[in-house]
Scaffold this active site. Structure first.
Site, PDB file in Angstrom:
ATOM      1  N   CYS A 144      24.370 -46.054 106.295  1.00  0.00           N
ATOM      2  CA  CYS A 144      24.986 -44.820 105.795  1.00  0.00           C
ATOM      3  C   CYS A 144      23.979 -44.105 104.875  1.00  0.00           C
ATOM      4  O   CYS A 144      22.960 -44.694 104.484  1.00  0.00           O
ATOM      5  CB  CYS A 144      26.277 -45.117 105.029  1.00  0.00           C
ATOM      6  SG  CYS A 144      26.025 -45.930 103.454  1.00  0.00           S
ATOM      7  N   CYS A 157      28.979 -48.012 108.262  1.00  0.00           N
ATOM      8  CA  CYS A 157      27.637 -48.458 107.850  1.00  0.00           C
ATOM      9  C   CYS A 157      27.358 -49.876 108.356  1.00  0.00           C
ATOM     10  O   CYS A 157      28.224 -50.759 108.299  1.00  0.00           O
ATOM     11  CB  CYS A 157      27.528 -48.414 106.322  1.00  0.00           C
ATOM     12  SG  CYS A 157      25.914 -48.935 105.729  1.00  0.00           S
ATOM     13  N   HIS A 201      26.378 -55.401 100.465  1.00  0.00           N
ATOM     14  CA  HIS A 201      27.397 -54.961 101.418  1.00  0.00           C
ATOM     15  C   HIS A 201      27.923 -53.584 101.011  1.00  0.00           C
ATOM     16  O   HIS A 201      27.999 -53.265  99.827  1.00  0.00           O
ATOM     17  CB  HIS A 201      28.546 -55.965 101.485  1.00  0.00           C
ATOM     18  CG  HIS A 201      28.141 -57.225 102.187  1.00  0.00           C
ATOM     19  ND1 HIS A 201      28.767 -58.424 101.985  1.00  0.00           N
ATOM     20  CD2 HIS A 201      27.152 -57.478 103.086  1.00  0.00           C
ATOM     21  CE1 HIS A 201      28.192 -59.354 102.727  1.00  0.00           C
ATOM     22  NE2 HIS A 201      27.204 -58.801 103.402  1.00  0.00           N
ATOM     23  N   CYS A 202      28.269 -52.819 102.023  1.00  0.00           N
ATOM     24  CA  CYS A 202      28.667 -51.426 101.791  1.00  0.00           C
ATOM     25  C   CYS A 202      30.126 -51.241 102.222  1.00  0.00           C
ATOM     26  O   CYS A 202      30.536 -51.767 103.258  1.00  0.00           O
ATOM     27  CB  CYS A 202      27.741 -50.529 102.617  1.00  0.00           C
ATOM     28  SG  CYS A 202      28.202 -48.804 102.585  1.00  0.00           S
ATOM     29  N   CYS A 249      23.188 -46.010 101.587  1.00  0.00           N
ATOM     30  CA  CYS A 249      22.355 -47.212 101.758  1.00  0.00           C
ATOM     31  C   CYS A 249      20.930 -46.807 102.109  1.00  0.00           C
ATOM     32  O   CYS A 249      19.961 -47.401 101.622  1.00  0.00           O
ATOM     33  CB  CYS A 249      22.934 -48.102 102.856  1.00  0.00           C
ATOM     34  SG  CYS A 249      24.405 -48.983 102.328  1.00  0.00           S
ATOM     35  N   GLU A 298      20.971 -58.054 108.249  1.00  0.00           N
ATOM     36  CA  GLU A 298      20.202 -59.061 107.510  1.00  0.00           C
ATOM     37  C   GLU A 298      18.894 -58.456 106.974  1.00  0.00           C
ATOM     38  O   GLU A 298      18.504 -58.739 105.842  1.00  0.00           O
ATOM     39  CB  GLU A 298      19.913 -60.287 108.390  1.00  0.00           C
ATOM     40  CG  GLU A 298      21.162 -61.042 108.852  1.00  0.00           C
ATOM     41  CD  GLU A 298      22.106 -61.471 107.729  1.00  0.00           C
ATOM     42  OE1 GLU A 298      21.668 -61.597 106.574  1.00  0.00           O
ATOM     43  OE2 GLU A 298      23.314 -61.647 108.000  1.00  0.00           O
TER      44      GLU A 298
END
Lengths: 448, 197
Positions: free
Chosen positions: B175, B156, B150-151, B178, B141
């Site tokens: 990750c 991640c 979102h990845c 990110c 969050e």
């Protein structure tokens, strides 16, 4: 899946639902918008491209089912998932009958929602990929650039359609540049072997030993420089089609080996002892008079009859008068698109020059000429000056034998390139070995 | 973002918070501090659903005067982020539940550990696992408040997870991609070499 490129449209009259769902999908990287009713949704449909719509079934005015119906009339490929406040079999069946992908009940389980959307989008991606591939296959199977309305070409294409499904050996005859390889590809792609490889061997470009190794492969250490085992073209064509281009140029020893492998579908790699099996169809092409070569003993009679089961004769471009303009326009569009240039048309003078030229190098020469013209053209119209054909030479060549025309054209290109064989071969779009053969055949030597 | 406030709401387990603070610091290298704030959650309780409305909680946090007083850094946009931790089950109106909710590229986020407890699924309690799950969801969050989406990377922490199995499968770290995105918009994040003040 590039989620940023995927658009999701949420249609619901409740603001909180619209906001929640758009936020939910935006966090996953989707391009997301919302519409408060059916009319707004239809407007958004016109304004942007959407992959998936989440549509509330109960909305004032146009309800979800009607919107679904209207959307499907406009865009069949959009995935529509219906949102309903309570599970009703009747509504669900109605929605599915109208073309909805699925339906979900409020409140939605986020786990179910994510997986439903992901699965639906994956299916859509596969369906789109399938359509693209079908288009590619369709283009290939219709011959791609096998364009023509002349009776000779129509007959040739009809023969392609007839022979393709059969597993017969095909011999394609025609001058250099008439599209023999395109015909071979069209036969292959319309045959049951279409999903296996089409392997081309240019027999005219290789020496005896190189061709043998190219066809049958070789084991490690079979000859100097054979550092690794290599599969030959015959082996690589297993399940598919072996296209032997310029088959008339194969030496006598390789002709014998080739005959054996065509008959038995078995062979050994050069320097090897293992018997390899390969199931392939043979299509061959030549611009030589093979019957004459057989009579002269330069080509094995048994191989000739083995190869010459079904013959397709491709006409030279000069015999396809009505196709020349159409082909020229096709190549113009092709190269203007490829080079991203605004060239759109030919001036009347340029088109006259194109129609009047003899095109001894056939379609390949025409294609090269148009490609060159597109390169040099600065505006939207190709002028006569942009074309490498400046003189109307139909009269000059009238009554001359094909060999004479070929000889004179090769000589002209060699002179233009200062007898640089590599450059001349590039312009003529043939390999250097073939050019050397032709120079030898016509007795063309520098300083004559 | 120069500071992260962790705000306990609805009397969450303090031991879990004590574990959460160093984990957030370790991952983001932004100073983290637990701040108490007298905010009642009752107005956000939906009797029909037996859950708390996370969207309404987020809106309330942004407007509450006590927040402005006690968490002064939040007043300047981009200076601080707020993570409310609640023990109750959360929902947004269209969905049956959410583990948490955040303002994408904003300042506030809320996370619940109600559905992260093994007991909810008929399994024996596991405090360590619960703590790990909460750390992952809190970082997830906070990642959204720092602008991350979102990845697709399995490991991640920004991978979307809509059930606890998916939370357990993903890692607790961001990750490389990110982390790089985060550092572009928030250059102070992820720097090593200092301790949480």
């Amino acid at each position: 899946m590039n989620k940023n490129a995927v658009g999701i449209l949420v249609v619901d009259d409740e603001l909180i639902v619209r906001d929640s769902l758009t936020k939910w999908f935006r966090e996953s990287g989707f391009r997301t918008e919302s519409a408060e009713n059916g009319a707004a949704a239809l407007n958004k449909l016109q304004a942007a491209s959407w992959n998936l719509m989440l549509v509330d079934i109960k909305m004032p005015g146009m309800d979800g089912i009607e919107l679904l119906h209207r959307v499907k009339e406009l865009r069949k490929d959009i995935i529509i998932i219906i949102i309903t406040a309570f599970a009703s079999v009747d509504t669900a069946v109605k929605a599915l009958k109208e073309g909805a992908h699925d339906y979900i009940t409020k409140p939605i389980d986020p786990d179910y929602l994510d997986h439903l959307v992901e699965k639906a989008l994956s299916q859509q991606e596969l369906a789109m990929e399938n359509i693209k591939l079908k288009n590619v296959v369709s283009e290939l199977s219709t011959g791609g650039e096998l364009i023509g309305e002349s009776p000779e070409m129509v007959t040739a294409m009809e023969l392609v359609r007839t022979v393709a499904p059969a597993d017969t050996t095909v011999m394609i005859l025609g001058e250099s540049g008439t599209g023999k390889e395109l015909v071979a590809r069209a036969i292959h792609t319309q045959s049951p072997r279409a999903y296996f490889p089409l392997v081309t061997v240019n027999c005219g470009a290789m020496t005896e030993t190189l061709l043998e190794s190219e066809l049958f492969g070789h084991e490690r250490g079979a000859f100097t420089g054979a550092q690794y085992r290599r599969k030959g073209k015959v082996e690589l064509a297993d399940g598919g089609t072996l296209f032997l281009d310029e088959v008339g140029n194969i030496d006598v020893k390789t002709q014998m080996d080739l005959l054996r492998v065509i008959e038995t579908k078995q062979f050994m790699r050069v320097g090897g002892s293992e018997i390899i099996h390969s199931d392939f169809r043979v299509i061959c092409a030549t611009n030589r008079d093979l019957e004459k070569a057989v009579r002269e003993g330069a080509f094995r009679e048994d191989l000739y009859y083995r190869l010459n089961v079904f013959t397709i004769q491709l006409p030279p471009l000069r015999a396809r008068g009505i196709d020349i303009a159409r082909l020229a326009r096709h190549f113009l569009e092709k190269y203007a698109t490829a080079m991203n240039k605004p060239v759109r048309t030919f001036s009347p003078e340029a088109m006259y020059a194109i129609k009047a030229h003899d095109w001894p190098g056939n379609v390949r020469e025409l294609e090269n000429a148009v490609e060159r013209a597109v390169v040099v053209c600065k505006g939207t119209t190709i002028e006569k000056e942009h074309l490498p054909v400046q003189t109307v030479n139909s009269q000059r060549n009238q009554g001359r034998r094909l060999d004479d025309v070929e000889r004179s054209y090769i000589e002209q290109i060699l002179q233009e390139t200062g007898w640089n064989v590599s450059r001349a071969a590039t312009i003529l779009d043939i390999d250097r070995v073939t050019l050397y053969h032709k120079m030898e055949k016509y007795g063309l030597k520098r300083g004559q | 973002v120069k500071f992260i406030y962790v705000l306990p709401l609805g009397n969450p387990d303090r031991k879990l918070l004590a574990g959460l603070v160093p984990a957030v610091w370790e991952s983001l290298r932004i100073p983290v501090e637990v701040r108490e704030c007298p905010i009642e959650l009752d107005p956000f309780y939906d009797e029909g659903r037996g859950q708390y409305d996370s969207t309404a909680i987020l809106q309330h946090l942004k407007q509450h005067p006590a927040i402005a007083q006690r968490l002064p850094l939040l007043n300047t946009r981009g200076n601080a982020a707020l993570l409310a931790v609640v023990p109750h089950d959360l929902f947004i109106p269209i969905l049956t539940f959410v583990f948490g909710e955040a303002e994408l590229g904003g300042t506030a986020a809320v996370v619940s550990y109600h559905r992260l407890e093994n007991e909810r699924y008929g399994l024996p309690a596991d405090r360590e696992l619960l703590s790990r799950r909460l750390q992952k969801e809190a970082l997830h969050e906070l990642g959204h408040t720092l602008g991350l989406l979102h990845c697709p990377e399995q490991a991640c922490v920004m991978r979307s997870s809509t059930n606890v199995d998916e939370i357990d499968l993903k890692g607790v770290e961001f990750c490389a991609e990110c982390r790089s995105d985060m550092q572009k918009s928030h250059p102070r994040t992820g720097r090593r070499g200092s301790a949480n003040p």
